[in-house]
Design a protein around this motif. Structure first.
Motif, PDB file in Angstrom:
ATOM      1  N   ALA A  18       1.592   3.849  -3.530  1.00 31.43           N
ATOM      2  CA  ALA A  18       1.289   5.279  -3.508  1.00 31.43           C
ATOM      3  C   ALA A  18       2.569   6.112  -3.577  1.00 31.43           C
ATOM      4  O   ALA A  18       2.633   7.128  -4.281  1.00 31.43           O
ATOM      5  CB  ALA A  18       0.497   5.628  -2.254  1.00 31.43           C
ATOM      6  N   ARG A  74     -19.175   1.980  -0.848  1.00 34.66           N
ATOM      7  CA  ARG A  74     -19.246   3.317  -0.268  1.00 34.66           C
ATOM      8  C   ARG A  74     -19.371   3.249   1.247  1.00 34.66           C
ATOM      9  O   ARG A  74     -18.592   3.837   1.979  1.00 34.66           O
ATOM     10  CB  ARG A  74     -20.413   4.101  -0.837  1.00 34.66           C
ATOM     11  N   ARG A 113       0.814  -1.219   0.000  1.00 34.98           N
ATOM     12  CA  ARG A 113       0.000   0.000   0.000  1.00 34.98           C
ATOM     13  C   ARG A 113       0.848   1.269   0.000  1.00 34.98           C
ATOM     14  O   ARG A 113       0.722   2.093  -0.920  1.00 34.98           O
ATOM     15  CB  ARG A 113      -0.971  -0.012   1.178  1.00 34.98           C
ATOM     16  N   ARG A 116      -6.979   7.067  -3.674  1.00 27.10           N
ATOM     17  CA  ARG A 116      -7.090   8.328  -2.923  1.00 27.10           C
ATOM     18  C   ARG A 116      -6.262   9.423  -3.593  1.00 27.10           C
ATOM     19  O   ARG A 116      -6.486  10.626  -3.340  1.00 27.10           O
ATOM     20  CB  ARG A 116      -6.609   8.132  -1.486  1.00 27.10           C
ATOM     21  N   LEU A 117      -5.303   9.052  -4.426  1.00 24.58           N
ATOM     22  CA  LEU A 117      -4.495  10.033  -5.144  1.00 24.58           C
ATOM     23  C   LEU A 117      -5.291  10.583  -6.324  1.00 24.58           C
ATOM     24  O   LEU A 117      -6.087   9.857  -6.935  1.00 24.58           O
ATOM     25  CB  LEU A 117      -3.195   9.402  -5.647  1.00 24.58           C
ATOM     26  N   SER A 139      -6.021  -0.722  -4.546  1.00 21.98           N
ATOM     27  CA  SER A 139      -7.175   0.181  -4.550  1.00 21.98           C
ATOM     28  C   SER A 139      -6.957   1.395  -3.657  1.00 21.98           C
ATOM     29  O   SER A 139      -7.532   2.470  -3.901  1.00 21.98           O
ATOM     30  CB  SER A 139      -8.430  -0.565  -4.102  1.00 21.98           C
ATOM     31  N   ALA A 140      -6.145   1.259  -2.626  1.00 24.89           N
ATOM     32  CA  ALA A 140      -5.896   2.385  -1.725  1.00 24.89           C
ATOM     33  C   ALA A 140      -5.265   3.567  -2.453  1.00 24.89           C
ATOM     34  O   ALA A 140      -5.392   4.714  -2.013  1.00 24.89           O
ATOM     35  CB  ALA A 140      -5.001   1.944  -0.568  1.00 24.89           C
TER      36      ALA A 140
END
Length: 650
Positions: free
Chosen positions: A454, A556, A450, A504-505, A500-501
């Motif tokens: 990123a 969600r 993770r 957020r970018l 998937s994290a």
């Protein structure tokens, strides 16, 4: 690209100079990225750079407009072309006092980086319907540049090789399949040339594609890791040497003057070692072995079966093979580590009773041997397959000397230094990324992915100096056997979550492909849908199509109502549905005891209601939380699969 002289010299020296390392700047050269059929990024200033004798005046002429500069004290030079609209073809010349380089058929469009490991490296010819896809490749606006597999311990400015090619039927076969199908779909909606700048290497972890700064590695850290890797390899070779009686063979005694003496069916192999097939030989006591080894086994046939001929399935062989039955060659493949062998054996090579199979395997790096899955190993006679998986005889023929590049490419930063850093001056539209399998061997590594992922995206964006460019990635496909019961920890599910994290970018998107993988093959052939889903993401994130549905349903929030959990989704598109119209599957539910069980589920509008009679007080829901989530069947009506998720943080 052509090179001419204003005075008499042979062409050979300049050809050698073009191929020389970056430390040799005796002649005029341009970056390897500057060449015939290149694609330049539209809408931004584009540098053109190279090397020449220090102090030389350099003139770059692009469509009649001249740009002048001078080589610095180290021989480096650069000019910057103004931003241009999409189009072409254009021509360019680069000249100094004695040499002239002509570059032809230049297009201006969008350049996409294609990077990762073997599923990005996977080529069009090997994809589903590969032969017909290659034959149908006719769009001259798609261009491809493959960065050669190479590494360096420090960041370098020059590539080891590579050239631009038009992705037509003569060249499309060895183009990255994911990149090609992406470009083909994008061009149906965005009428500009597409350049695929392809830098990938099979079997690599994400750390190899990251800079030392992004990994927080201090001075000397890479050198230390290189020493450790070489010491590990030396120790492994010592172990192989001991297994082989104290010496490493440097000549293949199994093949003498072109005759396969170890394929003789009368040869006694009782003294040979025993090895499990299918499996890498590295996992069976032959770590660091690159070279040639021979495998033998046998099967029985009746007289009628021998006279009819058989088909021999030998699984996937890493990397090359020559296969024999009773000493007769029945098939061979070269550098085809991901292709199952299926060879027709004629009656002339067979006999009633015992028949001997011999396979000569050559491995050039990384894993080696007869691999794949047991179901791919068989003798087929009359439509009936007899299994060949099990214990075979094994003998090493030759051990290659030198560094194992496939192991070296597991040292952090080495690929960034040689396969990414030299690209950073070349403006791009965005990046496609398909990698993660190599980081999913252990659960802790999958979780650690993770921050690495990123961090790599942010570091690449800083270094490319083109802003927060679109970064589109492929989430890992379904793979391996499906779990019969829900599991608390799944390596591949955890890796998918780590991928998937990164959403957020800004300017990121993922292609979910848990429905198009192959449980028995880590390299699924359906790359068309992978490219198509990335193209949908590009139309939204990179090209600003507001109405395009580019993602399947994503979690969600959840709401507990009595003994049921209501799961709400984003990206429902035209509405939630399931594959085949059956009830939603792939959901698991748990109470505070953290014990997950398979759950019932039903669609209610844009939500899914999840429950189980075995969980009276539900706390958490998971979906597609499995290496191979075969039960998962939730989609939106646009045909895009729901992304795996969990509502807990256990």
């Amino acid at each position: 690209m052509t090179i001419s002289r204003s005075f008499s010299r042979r062409l050979l020296p300049i050809a050698l100079a073009m191929a020389a390392p970056a430390t040799s700047h005796a002649q005029l050269r341009v970056s390897r990225l500057v060449g015939d059929h290149m694609v330049m990024q539209r809408g931004v200033a584009v540098p053109v750079w190279g090397w020449a004798p220090p102090g030389d005046a350099i003139t770059v002429t692009f469509d009649g407009r001249r740009h002048a500069t001078r080589a610095d004290a180290k021989g480096a030079w650069q000019v910057t072309l103004p931003a241009m609209k999409a189009g072409g073809p254009h021509e360019m010349t680069v000249a100094d006092r004695g040499e002239r380089i002509a570059v032809r058929d230049i297009l201006v469009g969008d350049v996409w980086i294609c990077s990762g490991q073997s599923n990005m490296e996977f080529v069009v010819a090997d994809a589903r319907n590969g032969a017909s896809e290659v034959a149908a490749a006719h769009d001259p606006m798609i261009r491809h540049f493959k960065v050669p597999n190479s590494y360096a311990t420090r960041p370098e400015d020059e590539l080891a090789g590579g050239s631009w090619e038009v992705a037509d039927s003569a060249h499309a076969g060895h183009v990255t399949a994911v990149g090609y199908f992406f470009a083909r779909d994008v061009r149906k909606h965005v009428n500009v040339p597409i350049g695929l700048l392809h830098t990938s290497w099979g079997g690599t972890r994400i750390e190899e594609w990251m800079s030392a700064e992004a990994l927080h590695l201090g001075p000397g850290a890479v050198d230390s890791m290189m020493r450790q890797e070489r010491e590990r390899e030396a120790h492994a070779l010592d172990s192989v040497r001991a297994r082989l009686g104290g010496t490493l063979p440097t000549r293949d005694a199994g093949l003498v003057d072109g005759r396969a003496v170890w394929a003789d069916p009368t040869l006694s192999d009782t003294a040979w070692a025993t090895i499990a097939v299918p499996a890498d030989w590295e996992t069976q006591g032959y770590d660091a072995l690159d070279g040639i080894a021979w495998y033998r086994t046998s099967f029985e046939l009746s007289d009628a079966e021998a006279r009819a001929g058989v088909t021999l399935g030998l699984g996937e062989i890493d990397d090359s093979d020559i296969s024999y039955v009773n000493g007769h060659e029945v098939g061979r493949m070269t550098n085809a580590w991901d292709k199952p062998r299926r060879y027709a054996v004629p009656a002339s090579a067979l006999r009633a009773g015992r028949n001997v199979i011999t396979v000569r395997v050559e491995d050039t790096g990384g894993g080696g041997g007869i691999v794949g899955v047991p179901a791919e190993l068989y003798v087929e006679s009359g439509g009936v397959k007899r299994p060949l998986a099990g214990a075979w005889k094994f003998k090493v023929g030759l051990v290659s000397a030198g560094t194992n590049a496939q192991q070296i490419n597991t040292v952090p930063t080495l690929l960034f230094n040689k396969m990414v850093h030299p690209l950073l001056r070349y403006p791009i539209k965005g990046a496609l990324w398909y990698q993660g399998e190599a980081n999913a061997d252990h659960y802790a590594d999958a979780v650690a992915y993770r921050p690495l992922f990123a961090g790599m995206i942010e570091d690449w964006r800083r270094r490319w100096h083109v802003g927060a460019f679109p970064f589109l990635f492929v989430q890992l496909a379904n793979y391996m056997a499906a779990d019969s019961e829900p599991v608390l920890e799944s390596n591949w599910a955890a890796l998918r979550e780590s991928q998937s994290a990164a959403l957020r970018l800004p300017n990121t998107a993922q292609a979910v492909i848990i429905d198009i993988g192959e449980g028995g093959d880590i390299h699924p052939k359906n790359k068309q849908d992978v490219g198509a889903r990335l193209a949908l993401a590009a139309r939204k994130v990179a090209y600003g199509e507001k109405s395009v549905v580019y993602s399947g349903p994503t979690f969600r929030r959840q709401r507990v109502r009595g003994d049921r959990v209501i799961v709400h989704f984003d990206h429902v598109g035209g509405g939630l549905t399931t594959r085949g119209g059956s009830p939603p599957g792939g959901f698991a539910i748990a109470g505070a005891d953290r014990h997950f069980v398979w759950a019932n589920a039903s669609i209610e509008g844009d939500s899914v209601v999840v429950w189980s009679d075995r969980v009276k007080n539900p706390v958490a829901v998971r979906y597609a939380w499995d290496n191979n989530p075969t039960r998962a069947n939730l989609y939106n009506r646009e045909g895009l699969p729901a992304a795996p998720f969990r509502t807990d943080a256990w």
